[in-house]
Design a protein around this motif. Structure first.
Motif, PDB file in Angstrom:
ATOM      1  N   TRP A 108       1.709  -2.125  -1.398  1.00  0.00           N
ATOM      2  CA  TRP A 108       2.823  -1.235  -1.758  1.00  0.00           C
ATOM      3  C   TRP A 108       3.991  -1.486  -0.802  1.00  0.00           C
ATOM      4  O   TRP A 108       5.139  -1.586  -1.237  1.00  0.00           O
ATOM      5  CB  TRP A 108       2.370   0.232  -1.702  1.00  0.00           C
ATOM      6  CG  TRP A 108       3.473   1.186  -2.048  1.00  0.00           C
ATOM      7  CD1 TRP A 108       3.821   1.631  -3.290  1.00  0.00           C
ATOM      8  CD2 TRP A 108       4.397   1.806  -1.127  1.00  0.00           C
ATOM      9  NE1 TRP A 108       4.892   2.491  -3.198  1.00  0.00           N
ATOM     10  CE2 TRP A 108       5.264   2.610  -1.884  1.00  0.00           C
ATOM     11  CE3 TRP A 108       4.555   1.753   0.253  1.00  0.00           C
ATOM     12  CZ2 TRP A 108       6.285   3.359  -1.298  1.00  0.00           C
ATOM     13  CZ3 TRP A 108       5.576   2.490   0.837  1.00  0.00           C
ATOM     14  CH2 TRP A 108       6.430   3.284   0.064  1.00  0.00           C
ATOM     15  N   PHE A 109       3.693  -1.596   0.490  1.00  0.00           N
ATOM     16  CA  PHE A 109       4.747  -1.885   1.472  1.00  0.00           C
ATOM     17  C   PHE A 109       5.383  -3.240   1.181  1.00  0.00           C
ATOM     18  O   PHE A 109       6.598  -3.397   1.312  1.00  0.00           O
ATOM     19  CB  PHE A 109       4.204  -1.842   2.904  1.00  0.00           C
ATOM     20  CG  PHE A 109       4.126  -0.462   3.491  1.00  0.00           C
ATOM     21  CD1 PHE A 109       5.274   0.233   3.848  1.00  0.00           C
ATOM     22  CD2 PHE A 109       2.903   0.144   3.692  1.00  0.00           C
ATOM     23  CE1 PHE A 109       5.210   1.509   4.396  1.00  0.00           C
ATOM     24  CE2 PHE A 109       2.823   1.420   4.253  1.00  0.00           C
ATOM     25  CZ  PHE A 109       3.978   2.106   4.599  1.00  0.00           C
ATOM     26  N   LEU A 165       8.246   4.331   5.574  1.00  0.00           N
ATOM     27  CA  LEU A 165       9.210   3.366   5.044  1.00  0.00           C
ATOM     28  C   LEU A 165      10.641   3.741   5.437  1.00  0.00           C
ATOM     29  O   LEU A 165      11.435   2.870   5.815  1.00  0.00           O
ATOM     30  CB  LEU A 165       9.072   3.275   3.523  1.00  0.00           C
ATOM     31  CG  LEU A 165       9.883   2.187   2.833  1.00  0.00           C
ATOM     32  CD1 LEU A 165       9.456   0.803   3.309  1.00  0.00           C
ATOM     33  CD2 LEU A 165       9.734   2.304   1.324  1.00  0.00           C
ATOM     34  N   LYS A 166      10.976   5.012   5.389  1.00  0.00           N
ATOM     35  CA  LYS A 166      12.321   5.456   5.762  1.00  0.00           C
ATOM     36  C   LYS A 166      12.626   5.183   7.232  1.00  0.00           C
ATOM     37  O   LYS A 166      13.769   4.945   7.599  1.00  0.00           O
ATOM     38  CB  LYS A 166      12.482   6.949   5.484  1.00  0.00           C
ATOM     39  CG  LYS A 166      12.624   7.292   4.029  1.00  0.00           C
ATOM     40  CD  LYS A 166      12.781   8.792   3.837  1.00  0.00           C
ATOM     41  CE  LYS A 166      12.807   9.130   2.356  1.00  0.00           C
ATOM     42  NZ  LYS A 166      12.866  10.580   2.129  1.00  0.00           N
ATOM     43  N   LYS A 219       5.953  -4.574  -1.625  1.00  0.00           N
ATOM     44  CA  LYS A 219       6.900  -4.399  -2.742  1.00  0.00           C
ATOM     45  C   LYS A 219       8.126  -3.594  -2.336  1.00  0.00           C
ATOM     46  O   LYS A 219       9.197  -3.768  -2.914  1.00  0.00           O
ATOM     47  CB  LYS A 219       6.210  -3.702  -3.906  1.00  0.00           C
ATOM     48  CG  LYS A 219       5.180  -4.537  -4.606  1.00  0.00           C
ATOM     49  CD  LYS A 219       4.504  -3.767  -5.721  1.00  0.00           C
ATOM     50  CE  LYS A 219       3.355  -4.574  -6.282  1.00  0.00           C
ATOM     51  NZ  LYS A 219       2.449  -3.773  -7.093  1.00  0.00           N
ATOM     52  N   ASN A 220       7.977  -2.688  -1.377  1.00  0.00           N
ATOM     53  CA  ASN A 220       9.041  -1.734  -1.084  1.00  0.00           C
ATOM     54  C   ASN A 220       9.759  -1.916   0.250  1.00  0.00           C
ATOM     55  O   ASN A 220      10.835  -1.362   0.431  1.00  0.00           O
ATOM     56  CB  ASN A 220       8.476  -0.312  -1.149  1.00  0.00           C
ATOM     57  CG  ASN A 220       8.052   0.053  -2.552  1.00  0.00           C
ATOM     58  OD1 ASN A 220       8.886   0.340  -3.399  1.00  0.00           O
ATOM     59  ND2 ASN A 220       6.762  -0.006  -2.817  1.00  0.00           N
ATOM     60  N   PHE A 221       9.196  -2.666   1.162  1.00  0.00           N
ATOM     61  CA  PHE A 221       9.771  -2.812   2.499  1.00  0.00           C
ATOM     62  C   PHE A 221      10.957  -3.777   2.524  1.00  0.00           C
ATOM     63  O   PHE A 221      11.961  -3.519   3.171  1.00  0.00           O
ATOM     64  CB  PHE A 221       8.682  -3.234   3.494  1.00  0.00           C
ATOM     65  CG  PHE A 221       9.166  -3.522   4.877  1.00  0.00           C
ATOM     66  CD1 PHE A 221       9.959  -2.616   5.573  1.00  0.00           C
ATOM     67  CD2 PHE A 221       8.832  -4.703   5.510  1.00  0.00           C
ATOM     68  CE1 PHE A 221      10.402  -2.886   6.858  1.00  0.00           C
ATOM     69  CE2 PHE A 221       9.257  -4.985   6.797  1.00  0.00           C
ATOM     70  CZ  PHE A 221      10.052  -4.076   7.470  1.00  0.00           C
ATOM     71  N   GLY A 222      10.822  -4.905   1.864  1.00  0.00           N
ATOM     72  CA  GLY A 222      11.928  -5.854   1.819  1.00  0.00           C
ATOM     73  C   GLY A 222      11.864  -6.976   2.838  1.00  0.00           C
ATOM     74  O   GLY A 222      12.630  -7.931   2.750  1.00  0.00           O
ATOM     75  N   LYS A 253       5.891   6.802   2.316  1.00  0.00           N
ATOM     76  CA  LYS A 253       7.335   6.893   2.065  1.00  0.00           C
ATOM     77  C   LYS A 253       8.077   7.360   3.312  1.00  0.00           C
ATOM     78  O   LYS A 253       9.182   6.881   3.600  1.00  0.00           O
ATOM     79  CB  LYS A 253       7.606   7.827   0.893  1.00  0.00           C
ATOM     80  CG  LYS A 253       7.211   7.226  -0.446  1.00  0.00           C
ATOM     81  CD  LYS A 253       7.364   8.214  -1.576  1.00  0.00           C
ATOM     82  CE  LYS A 253       6.814   7.606  -2.863  1.00  0.00           C
ATOM     83  NZ  LYS A 253       6.706   8.603  -3.940  1.00  0.00           N
ATOM     84  N   LYS A 300      13.291   0.896   8.494  1.00  0.00           N
ATOM     85  CA  LYS A 300      14.302   0.058   7.843  1.00  0.00           C
ATOM     86  C   LYS A 300      14.858  -1.030   8.759  1.00  0.00           C
ATOM     87  O   LYS A 300      15.208  -2.110   8.310  1.00  0.00           O
ATOM     88  CB  LYS A 300      15.429   0.921   7.296  1.00  0.00           C
ATOM     89  CG  LYS A 300      15.022   1.773   6.121  1.00  0.00           C
ATOM     90  CD  LYS A 300      16.194   2.544   5.569  1.00  0.00           C
ATOM     91  CE  LYS A 300      15.774   3.523   4.516  1.00  0.00           C
ATOM     92  NZ  LYS A 300      15.580   2.974   3.217  1.00  0.00           N
TER      93      LYS A 300
END
Length: 156
Positions: free
Chosen positions: A41-42, A20-21, A44-47, A17, A24
């Motif tokens: 996981w990345f 990830l911050k 799904k969450n990175f974009g 996490k 961006k």
């Protein structure tokens, strides 16, 4: 093109996490293994686009152990590194990167960050984002712009 490179997250959600911050602004993420579930996981969450290979702690033979990506005209050899004995030096990795005509070779496994430029090839180890064996947990960023490669390390 701005590429984030992370390795050896070892299912440490807190560290992931934090990474990830800090990524961006990256256009893509490359995960060098240990653990493939973290790379997913990345995803799904990175974009943005996520590319990954399996490491020595990954037991999913369906995932690639190494790949070549062509990005902005640069050939990038991507591996976890354990098949090339990187804990004892990068000579075997250098041979493979040269044979692949790589401009950049990405590897992890050692949990120690390194950025080296040897005989026209960048060798980049982002260290470990979760369990560093050197100064601190880290990942790498690589900017490819106007044909030039500019890598640097980021503390998690």
């Amino acid at each position: 093109m701005l590429i984030a490179v992370v390795s050896d997250t070892h299912m440490d959600g807190y560290s992931m996490k934090k990474v990830l911050k800090k990524i961006k602004s990256a256009d893509m993420l490359i995960h060098l293994g240990d653990n493939v579930s973290d790379a997913k996981w990345f995803e799904k969450n990175f974009g943005n686009r996520v590319v990954y290979v399996r490491g020595n702690c990954d037991y999913s033979p369906s995932e690639p152990a190494e790949i070549i990506e062509e990005i902005c005209g640069k050939r990038i050899f991507i591996t976890h590194g354990h098949h090339y004995g990187v804990k004892y030096g990068i000579e075997e990795l250098q041979s493979k990167a040269e044979a692949e005509n790589a401009n950049i070779a990405l590897y992890g496994h050692t949990h120690r960050s390194a950025v080296d430029y040897i005989r026209g090839i960048w060798y980049i180890n982002p260290g470990s984002a979760a369990m560093a064996r050197d100064a601190s947990e880290s990942f790498a960023m690589i900017e490819i712009k106007d044909g030039k490669v500019n890598p640097w390390l980021v503390v998690v």
